[in-house]
Design a protein around this motif. Sequence first.
Motif, PDB file in Angstrom:
ATOM      1  N   SER A   1       6.899-105.197  -0.545  1.00  0.00           N
ATOM      2  CA  SER A   1       7.694-104.024  -0.884  1.00  0.00           C
ATOM      3  C   SER A   1       7.303-102.833  -0.024  1.00  0.00           C
ATOM      4  N   ASN A   2       6.023-102.612   0.180  1.00  0.00           N
ATOM      5  CA  ASN A   2       5.580-101.502   1.040  1.00  0.00           C
ATOM      6  C   ASN A   2       6.031-101.705   2.478  1.00  0.00           C
ATOM      7  N   PHE A   3       6.039-102.967   2.912  1.00  0.00           N
ATOM      8  CA  PHE A   3       6.460-103.264   4.277  1.00  0.00           C
ATOM      9  C   PHE A   3       7.937-102.924   4.486  1.00  0.00           C
ATOM     10  N   THR A   4       8.769-103.310   3.532  1.00  0.00           N
ATOM     11  CA  THR A   4      10.201-103.040   3.688  1.00  0.00           C
ATOM     12  C   THR A   4      10.495-101.541   3.677  1.00  0.00           C
ATOM     13  N   ARG A   5       9.778-100.774   2.808  1.00  0.00           N
ATOM     14  CA  ARG A   5      10.015 -99.325   2.777  1.00  0.00           C
ATOM     15  C   ARG A   5       9.639 -98.673   4.102  1.00  0.00           C
ATOM     16  N   GLN A   6       8.623 -99.190   4.735  1.00  0.00           N
ATOM     17  CA  GLN A   6       8.240 -98.648   6.039  1.00  0.00           C
ATOM     18  C   GLN A   6       9.220 -99.047   7.133  1.00  0.00           C
ATOM     19  N   GLN A   7       9.755-100.271   7.032  1.00  0.00           N
ATOM     20  CA  GLN A   7      10.664-100.753   8.067  1.00  0.00           C
ATOM     21  C   GLN A   7      12.082-100.200   7.926  1.00  0.00           C
TER      22      GLN A   7
END
Length: 590
Positions: A134-140
């Motif tokens: 989830s953190n990865f998608t928000r950053q991407q």
Amino acid sequence: MPTPPGHAHTVAGTAVLAPGYLFDKTLNSFTWRIRDNSPRSSAHRTLIVYIARETLVPESRTVRTGDGEYRFVEIQDYLVILRKRWVSILAITLITGAAAFALSLTMTPLYQSKTQLFVSVQGGSSTSELLQGSNFTRQQVTSYTQLVTSPLVLGPVIDDMGLDMRAEDLAKRVSANSPLDTSLINLEVTDENPGIAAALADAIASEFKSVIADLETPADGGTSAVKVSIVRDAAAAGTPASPNMKLNTALGLFLGLVVGVAIAVLREVLNTRIRGESDVARVTTTSVIGIIPDDPDAPVHPLIVQSSPHSQRSEAFRRLRTNLQFLDIADRPQSIVITSSLPGEGKSTTSINVAITLADAGTRVALIDADLRRPSVAKYMGLEGKVGLTTVLIGRASVEDVIQPWGNGYLHVLPAGQVPPNPSELLGSLAMAHLLEKLTSQYDVVIVDTAPLLPVTDAAILSKLTGGALLVVGADKLHRNQLAESVGALETVGARILGIVVNRQKRKQSDQYAYYDYTPTPATAADSGRGGRKKRKGAPPARAPQPSEPSVVTGPTTLWPGDSLSDTQLLDFQRQQAQNAPAQHQRPST
């Protein structure tokens, strides 16, 4: 002078002030504000000034110090501007709003279609793996929104739909954003055709999914860990997104209101015309001893005191007469020059009406028409004007032969006579000085009507020979710099400025200090009051009343309105009243 306790004191020329108080060393006065905090009224009270002469006067909004001029501007000043300029402000507001509405009608309608994408990470069974994904998608997601308008996504869409445009042109119609702390991407497409806008939104979303899948696929093969899903399909809009008629019209009205108020304030600031007593105070410290209201019938009926004695304008001349006696009780001027800065300000009518009011009060008055360039006194008063002042000054006649009685016999008029080629030289001659000296010894008051100050120097010359000058200022006609120049011309020759009369000042019922109407009712005076003006409009010009045989009145050589009568004068007055004849004077003899 008693100083208000605990407030302001002067120590060795230094002002020691309490908070909220003002001390003007130039005026040598204490100034403070009074507030009424009682439940009945919380209005801001006026400023009070204690002058060193131990008198109370209302404070002017302009304070002059050694460092310059300071003017107090209050909310009431802006409200007065809005009341005065509300028509122009409303016109500018409506015009700007109508222009915004018309401009919106000419604009091409644009429709907007929206679609929404969700970005997620595939795989991961534990809680920590899901949190990391989830953190990865928000950053991407932030980077993905930039890819939506890239040629990598828009180029294939243009080819598939057969559009005749470049990727850069299509990118101007496409926008993408991501709400904060979410994995969502909102995609918006704008076009003149709502169907094309919806089709482009769906096509761009599908192509974006393919591009992200290709970019996130590992190099050694396998499945992409990032998954893009379409959560909301685009739909054709029923109403255009722009132009927004209501918003544009509202913005136009607001902009017009701001511009209208700004123009009104700017016009008020840049307007240097003198409109009242406050404008005079910004130019000179000379007192305003009379304010004559504007009357549209004044040019037709110049002798307002005689033709309409109960009008507001007549009462204003009587107030001016009363103020003249308080100019300087110890040294009352027996000869007064009445002049103005420019032609058309009403100096001649002011001279005539002041002379009539003084004569009505029992003062022996000599009115001299010394405007040897454009004489008008004889025409206004219905007298013979072919012989007069010029005839006396060149020695062809004596003043007793050419001076003419008018009215009740207390007023004698010396017309200008023929227009000479050298007016300034005649008025500044020794013969003029002797004539003024002679008339001042025979009459209580000598009023001299002269030419304006700025075009010629006649008034300045005569002001030096007489007791002082009364300066008439035409409201909404004279500028402040012109008044300053006129005052400077009189001060240069050392003339005494007795006061300033503001003539033709326009007053409205909405003004803070409106004129009070106290004219007689039709039951007591049929020719006055409110109906008097209508009758006076069609009435012929007033003719000079013919005096009866004059009689001698004994008493002092100077009698001003308000002076007490001696026992001899009182007996004479009672005897004349018993005879039912108006008190008159004999024409002066040498």
